[in-house]
Write an enzyme that holds these catalytic residues in place. Structure first.
Site, mmCIF file in Angstrom:
data_model
loop_
_atom_site.group_PDB
_atom_site.id
_atom_site.type_symbol
_atom_site.label_atom_id
_atom_site.label_comp_id
_atom_site.label_asym_id
_atom_site.label_seq_id
_atom_site.Cartn_x
_atom_site.Cartn_y
_atom_site.Cartn_z
ATOM 1 N N ASP A 261 0.812 -1.211 0.000
ATOM 2 C CA ASP A 261 0.000 0.000 0.000
ATOM 3 C C ASP A 261 0.850 1.270 0.000
ATOM 4 O O ASP A 261 2.022 1.257 0.397
ATOM 5 C CB ASP A 261 -0.903 0.038 1.232
ATOM 6 C CG ASP A 261 -2.058 -0.940 1.149
ATOM 7 O OD1 ASP A 261 -2.067 -1.776 0.221
ATOM 8 O OD2 ASP A 261 -2.949 -0.871 2.016
ATOM 9 N N ASP A 262 0.207 2.377 -0.402
ATOM 10 C CA ASP A 262 0.669 3.756 -0.201
ATOM 11 C C ASP A 262 1.730 4.230 -1.169
ATOM 12 O O ASP A 262 2.168 5.379 -1.084
ATOM 13 C CB ASP A 262 1.177 3.984 1.232
ATOM 14 C CG ASP A 262 0.087 3.818 2.274
ATOM 15 O OD1 ASP A 262 -1.065 3.571 1.883
ATOM 16 O OD2 ASP A 262 0.396 3.922 3.481
ATOM 17 N N HIS B 135 -6.116 3.151 -4.168
ATOM 18 C CA HIS B 135 -6.015 3.305 -2.715
ATOM 19 C C HIS B 135 -6.321 4.749 -2.300
ATOM 20 O O HIS B 135 -5.838 5.213 -1.272
ATOM 21 C CB HIS B 135 -4.624 2.894 -2.245
ATOM 22 C CG HIS B 135 -4.500 2.654 -0.760
ATOM 23 N ND1 HIS B 135 -5.425 1.944 -0.030
ATOM 24 C CD2 HIS B 135 -3.545 3.040 0.133
ATOM 25 C CE1 HIS B 135 -5.048 1.887 1.235
ATOM 26 N NE2 HIS B 135 -3.913 2.561 1.368
ATOM 27 N N HIS C 228 3.687 -2.276 3.156
ATOM 28 C CA HIS C 228 3.763 -0.930 2.583
ATOM 29 C C HIS C 228 5.132 -0.744 1.936
ATOM 30 O O HIS C 228 6.161 -0.848 2.625
ATOM 31 C CB HIS C 228 3.553 0.138 3.665
ATOM 32 C CG HIS C 228 2.221 0.054 4.340
ATOM 33 N ND1 HIS C 228 1.944 -0.880 5.318
ATOM 34 C CD2 HIS C 228 1.083 0.776 4.156
ATOM 35 C CE1 HIS C 228 0.689 -0.726 5.730
ATOM 36 N NE2 HIS C 228 0.145 0.270 5.048
#
Length: 519
Positions: free
Chosen positions: A323-324, A373, A464
């Protein structure tokens, strides 16, 4: 909230008013480590059809754009901050960084506070500081920071920042006006709001007198017609039950009130050059960042290799998700995944896609999956439906421009979702059943143990790629799970055979086979 610059006339924030300065003093934030900047941009070529909007736009043409991000995914009080760094606009970067820093420190209870947990978790359930570009053309830049604090009665605070490339200085919003023009603008706003709210309301006149006007005129921007938009959040208005207000001054009316800088900003909004002409001072590159490269516009959609077909009902499968990103360590992660022939799913943030489109193209080209996201990582359950739509649509647009593809999967920030958000998303919502907590414990061995200690076929693992400790852990994870007979697949591959419905959440696939458990 953001630091309030003192008025040139010696003014101060209104006593008794719930101004942004007062909000900053009581804001409570959780903690995290120092912010990191994403890698240099490999921007697409200028999109000449881009229109300047008072709500912001995506400046694909800013080569070298990076984004500094910070945050915590603690379920009790999640938060995230992000602001842009434009090469050649050092004064703008300094102003953005300082105001975000002050907001975080105020919420932590002081610079020495522990950043690993909320200082007042019962009073703050999440803070997001995101940004939009208002203008980025020739020698004029405008940026809006939006601070949404779900722990302050769901308030939103806004400030615009302007940069004049001719002087090399960051400018306050009122620098768009001349001295007499500022007074004329305030008179016009007071007249409009008195008519709208009632002459006996009295708020506008007191808020825009000489002592407070520079504090309360915190959100000024132009649209593509050259009109000036003056916006006021609910936190700036008394009583606070009055909804946010916006006054639009047509181009012809506002033109005589503008400063030289304001005229140049208005001209660029009317006829943007879609390029920056700033004096850029070379800086030492981040060794963890990908090398800068020339802008490349995607001529056609990225082709994702199909690769060998994996039957997760016959072999052990696991889906690693990141993620991110994309961020400064994504390129290294892609190299490690390729070495093991592993595929993964990247749930990317739209702002970071704009800064690093080449990395997202590389993810798809290597056979990985890319999902939405959000644009700036807010907690979607705290937003209005129109804000949720904008978070998703902006990211879809960024990915479409960067790759020619629109994502089919969505992962809400923090995994925060409710019935209303599910309806807004209208796509399969991907969560996870294995959380490494790599955002909280920045240690490669911890991440490795978190995955290997509980890995099961059908798992969706949350990590992440913005954390170097996580990326450092991946080769060991890949080697150990390969030795155990695992195949690394995308989320869509893992969930093959399951009908994926819009708005429904999926955390794993419990029905895939574990050959080792077979009789």
């Amino acid at each position: 909230m953001f630091a309030i610059r003192r008025s040139r006339r010696g003014g101060r924030p209104r006593s008794g008013a719930r101004t942004a300065a007062a909000a900053c003093a009581v804001l409570a934030l959780p903690a995290c480590t120092a912010p990191r900047a994403s890698g240099p941009a490999a921007s697409s070529s200028p999109a000449n059809d881009v229109k300047i909007s008072a709500d912001g736009f995506m400046p694909d043409w800013i080569d070298g754009l990076t984004i500094v991000q910070d945050g915590s995914e603690d379920a009790t009080c999640p938060w995230a901050t992000a602001y842009p760094v434009v090469p050649g606009a050092a004064a703008l970067t300094k102003a953005l960084a300082e105001d975000v820093r002050l907001a975080i420190n105020a919420a932590r209870g002081g610079a020495g506070a522990d950043r690993s947990a909320c200082t007042e978790p019962k009073n703050s359930t999440g803070l997001q500081i995101g940004f939009d570009f208002l203008l980025a053309s020739a020698d004029v830049i405008g940026v809006r920071l939006t601070n949404h604090d779900a722990g302050m009665d769901n308030y939103t605070y806004v400030r615009t920042y302007w940069y004049d490339g001719r002087t090399g200085g960051e400018s306050t919003p009122v620098s768009l006006l001349s001295g007499p023009g500022l007074s004329s603008l305030c008179d016009r706003i007071v007249q409009t709001l008195n008519q709208r709210l009632g002459n006996d309301h009295g708020w506008a006149k007191s808020a825009l007198n000489e002592n407070y006007r520079e504090d309360n005129l915190s959100d000024l921007s132009f649209d593509s017609d050259g009109a000036l938009h003056a916006r006021f959040t609910r936190s700036q208005i008394e009583p606070i039950t009055v909804p946010p207000q916006e006054v639009v001054i047509p181009r012809a009316e506002v033109a005589p009130w503008l400063s030289d800088f304001g005229h140049r900003a208005q001209a660029q909004a009317l006829h943007p050059e879609h390029r920056l002409t700033l004096e850029i001072t070379p800086v030492a590159s981040d060794p963890g960042s990908p090398e800068p490269s020339e802008p490349v516009a995607p001529a056609s959609p990225v082709t994702t290799p199909s690769g060998p077909t994996v039957d997760c009902h016959a072999v052990k499968c696991i889906a690693l998700t990141f993620d991110d990103g994309p961020g400064p360590y994504t390129a290294r992660l892609l190299a490690d995944l390729k070495q093991f022939g592993a595929h993964a799913t990247f749930f990317v943030i739209g702002q970071h896609v704009v800064a690093s489109p080449r990395l997202v193209r590389a993810e798809l080209a290597d056979g990985h999956e890319v999902g939405n996201h959000s644009w700036s990582h807010p907690e979607l359950t705290r937003l209005a439906s129109t804000q949720v739509d904008r978070q998703l649509q902006l990211t879809d647009t960024a990915l479409q421009r960067a790759t020619g593809q629109t994502p089919t999967l969505v992962r809400p920030p923090y995994g925060s979702v409710n019935a209303a958000v599910k309806q807004q998303i209208a796509r399969p919502v991907i969560l996870w059943n294995r959380d490494t907590l790599d955002w909280k414990v920045r240690n490669a061995q911890h991440v490795t143990d978190a995955v290997l200690g509980s890995a099961r076929p059908g798992d969706i693992v949350l990590m992440h790629d913005i954390h170097p400790t996580t990326v450092a852990a991946v080769p060991g994870i890949l080697q150990a799970l390969t030795d155990q007979g695992y195949h690394f697949v995308t989320v869509s591959q893992l969930l093959q055979g399951i009908r994926l419905n819009p708005g429904q959440t999926y955390s794993n696939n419990p029905d895939v086979a574990d050959p080792a458990a077979a009789p």
